[in-house]
Design a protein around this motif. Sequence first.
Motif, short mmCIF file in Angstrom:
data_model
loop_
_atom_site.label_atom_id
_atom_site.label_comp_id
_atom_site.label_asym_id
_atom_site.label_seq_id
_atom_site.Cartn_x
_atom_site.Cartn_y
_atom_site.Cartn_z
N SER A 134 46.59 67.07 35.18
CA SER A 134 45.48 67.20 36.25
C SER A 134 44.24 68.20 35.79
O SER A 134 44.63 69.29 35.42
CB SER A 134 46.14 67.49 37.76
N ALA A 135 43.35 68.11 36.78
CA ALA A 135 42.20 68.85 36.72
C ALA A 135 42.08 70.05 37.88
O ALA A 135 41.02 70.48 37.94
CB ALA A 135 40.84 68.15 36.73
N THR A 136 43.12 70.09 38.79
CA THR A 136 43.28 70.57 39.88
C THR A 136 44.03 71.72 39.82
O THR A 136 44.95 71.98 39.02
CB THR A 136 43.77 69.61 41.10
N ASN A 137 43.91 72.79 40.80
CA ASN A 137 44.45 73.84 40.87
C ASN A 137 44.61 74.27 42.61
O ASN A 137 44.43 75.26 42.84
CB ASN A 137 44.03 75.06 40.20
N ASP A 138 44.98 73.49 43.53
CA ASP A 138 44.81 73.60 44.76
C ASP A 138 46.04 73.52 45.60
O ASP A 138 45.92 73.39 46.79
CB ASP A 138 43.92 72.38 45.29
N ALA A 139 47.27 73.68 44.81
CA ALA A 139 48.33 73.60 45.44
C ALA A 139 48.78 72.28 46.19
O ALA A 139 49.63 72.41 47.34
CB ALA A 139 48.60 74.84 46.36
N GLY A 140 48.11 71.20 45.89
CA GLY A 140 48.27 69.92 46.49
C GLY A 140 47.76 69.80 47.67
O GLY A 140 47.98 68.98 48.49
N ALA A 141 46.76 70.82 48.12
CA ALA A 141 45.97 70.89 49.46
C ALA A 141 45.52 69.57 49.68
O ALA A 141 45.55 68.96 50.85
CB ALA A 141 45.27 72.16 49.63
N GLY A 142 44.51 69.06 48.77
CA GLY A 142 43.75 67.88 48.94
C GLY A 142 44.68 66.61 49.01
O GLY A 142 44.43 65.70 50.22
N MET A 143 45.95 66.41 48.47
CA MET A 143 46.81 65.56 48.80
C MET A 143 47.14 65.58 50.12
O MET A 143 47.28 64.39 51.13
CB MET A 143 47.94 65.49 47.78
N LEU A 144 47.55 66.78 50.75
CA LEU A 144 48.19 66.58 51.76
C LEU A 144 47.17 66.58 53.13
O LEU A 144 47.65 65.91 54.09
CB LEU A 144 48.65 68.24 52.26
N ARG A 145 45.91 67.03 52.69
CA ARG A 145 44.97 66.47 53.86
C ARG A 145 44.89 65.13 53.92
O ARG A 145 44.76 64.58 55.22
CB ARG A 145 43.44 67.15 53.29
N VAL A 146 45.05 64.30 52.96
CA VAL A 146 44.74 62.89 53.15
C VAL A 146 45.66 62.32 53.94
O VAL A 146 45.73 61.51 54.66
CB VAL A 146 44.53 62.15 51.81
N LEU A 147 47.12 62.64 53.68
CA LEU A 147 48.24 62.52 54.48
C LEU A 147 48.27 62.92 55.88
O LEU A 147 49.32 62.62 56.56
CB LEU A 147 49.48 62.92 53.66
N GLY A 148 47.45 63.75 56.36
CA GLY A 148 47.36 64.07 57.67
C GLY A 148 47.38 65.76 58.06
O GLY A 148 47.26 66.04 59.12
N ALA A 149 47.58 66.52 57.14
CA ALA A 149 47.81 68.00 57.16
C ALA A 149 46.27 68.51 57.47
O ALA A 149 45.20 67.89 56.95
CB ALA A 149 48.24 68.69 56.06
N ARG A 150 46.10 69.71 58.17
CA ARG A 150 44.76 70.07 58.59
C ARG A 150 44.84 71.66 57.88
O ARG A 150 45.87 72.38 58.25
CB ARG A 150 44.31 70.09 59.99
N PHE A 151 43.82 72.13 57.42
CA PHE A 151 43.90 73.57 56.96
C PHE A 151 42.58 74.15 57.64
O PHE A 151 41.49 73.78 57.66
CB PHE A 151 43.37 73.61 55.36
N LEU A 152 43.04 75.23 58.16
CA LEU A 152 42.07 76.05 59.34
C LEU A 152 41.81 77.54 58.88
O LEU A 152 42.58 77.88 58.08
CB LEU A 152 42.76 75.92 60.57
N ASP A 153 40.63 77.93 59.11
CA ASP A 153 40.14 79.33 58.89
C ASP A 153 40.68 80.19 60.04
O ASP A 153 41.34 79.54 61.04
CB ASP A 153 38.73 79.51 58.58
N ALA A 154 40.07 81.14 60.15
CA ALA A 154 40.61 82.32 61.05
C ALA A 154 40.08 81.77 62.43
O ALA A 154 40.63 82.33 63.65
CB ALA A 154 40.24 83.88 60.87
#
Length: 381
Positions: A134-154
């Motif tokens: 892989s060319a990534t180093n995002d802890a799989g966050a991009g994958m999880l977002r496509v599957l419905g997870a949401r990443f939020l700031d403060a």
Amino acid sequence: MLVILAPDSFKESIDAADAAAAMAAGVRDAVPDAEVRELPVSDGGEGFTESVAVALGARTLEVPVRDALGREATGQVAVAGRRAVLEVASAVGLGMIASDERDVMGADSTGVGELIRAALDEGADEIVVGLGGSATNDAGAGMLRVLGARFLDASGAEIGTTPRELAHLAEIDVSGLDPRMAGVEVQAACDVSNPLLGESGASAVFGPQKGATPELVTELDAILARVAEVAGHDGDGGAAHEPGAGAAGGLGYALIGFLGARMRPGVELVVETVGLEEAVAGADLVLTGEGSVDAQTLSGKTPAGVAAVAARAGVPCVVLAGRVADDAAVLLDHGVTALVPIVPGVTDLPTALAEGGANLRRAASTVTRIFAAGRSGSASF
């Protein structure tokens, strides 16, 4: 004479299937009536989907995806019944991005999520993911977002999933995770045992090959630590510490921690799927190989896995490789009969890569001639 051909890809030169075909041609050049079986193998990286698809008789779907930098690309998912097989490298692979375009801080694993979603759309209840390349180093966050997870700031605002954006992470909301995942068994094929964080983690070990400077490695490790902390996976026994969590820029971590994946050595999984044990049982010779072999090949790489199968069956196994490091000799104590470099003389790397198929064919022919002569007791070949 029955010869089993079970190579991995020779990276940047030929894929595993073409490598097996080149070996087959070489064997027949030496012994025209030899019986050969081509069983291309992979340890989870490039060629993993193809290796398993051939063994399963699967159909392969072309899936529109985003590569690691968000550009349009096409990935593959192999489907056999309710089992789907995919590889990270076909969606967000390092080989898909020119070296002068690599931006690990601006890359994410969205494309992997798109492949998994396509598998779900096909009704899969078992998904096998090949990790590696892989060319990534995002802890799989991009994958999880496509599957419905949401990443939020403060402030509660949704943010993107590249490391640059994850630096502002305060909360991960998985309430919207695709409910179909609850009924899916996920297996991850992995050839490394690195944890997510620290000196042997994703950022420190694999970040530099993705373009990370020493300063960026430190920053990336802190960002991944933040993801694991927010998710509650950083404590003793948490997913961040699991062997293989650091694979594919932390995709291993996301698969374990959020999707309940079971990690397995990639070569072990493929060997089982292609039926290598059964094929080798009646063989006279096994040929395997990949682009480069060294002492680290023992750590779950294809040649070591194939040699182990051959050794259990009492069948000689020869490894053909573009590069054979001095410390690769340790393989001779682990089921390998001989290590054979395929490049015939002094040459530059571009030429060696371009002539990989021809060189592999020539080397396979030479090994087969020597083996056949030894069997017959003849000294002329």
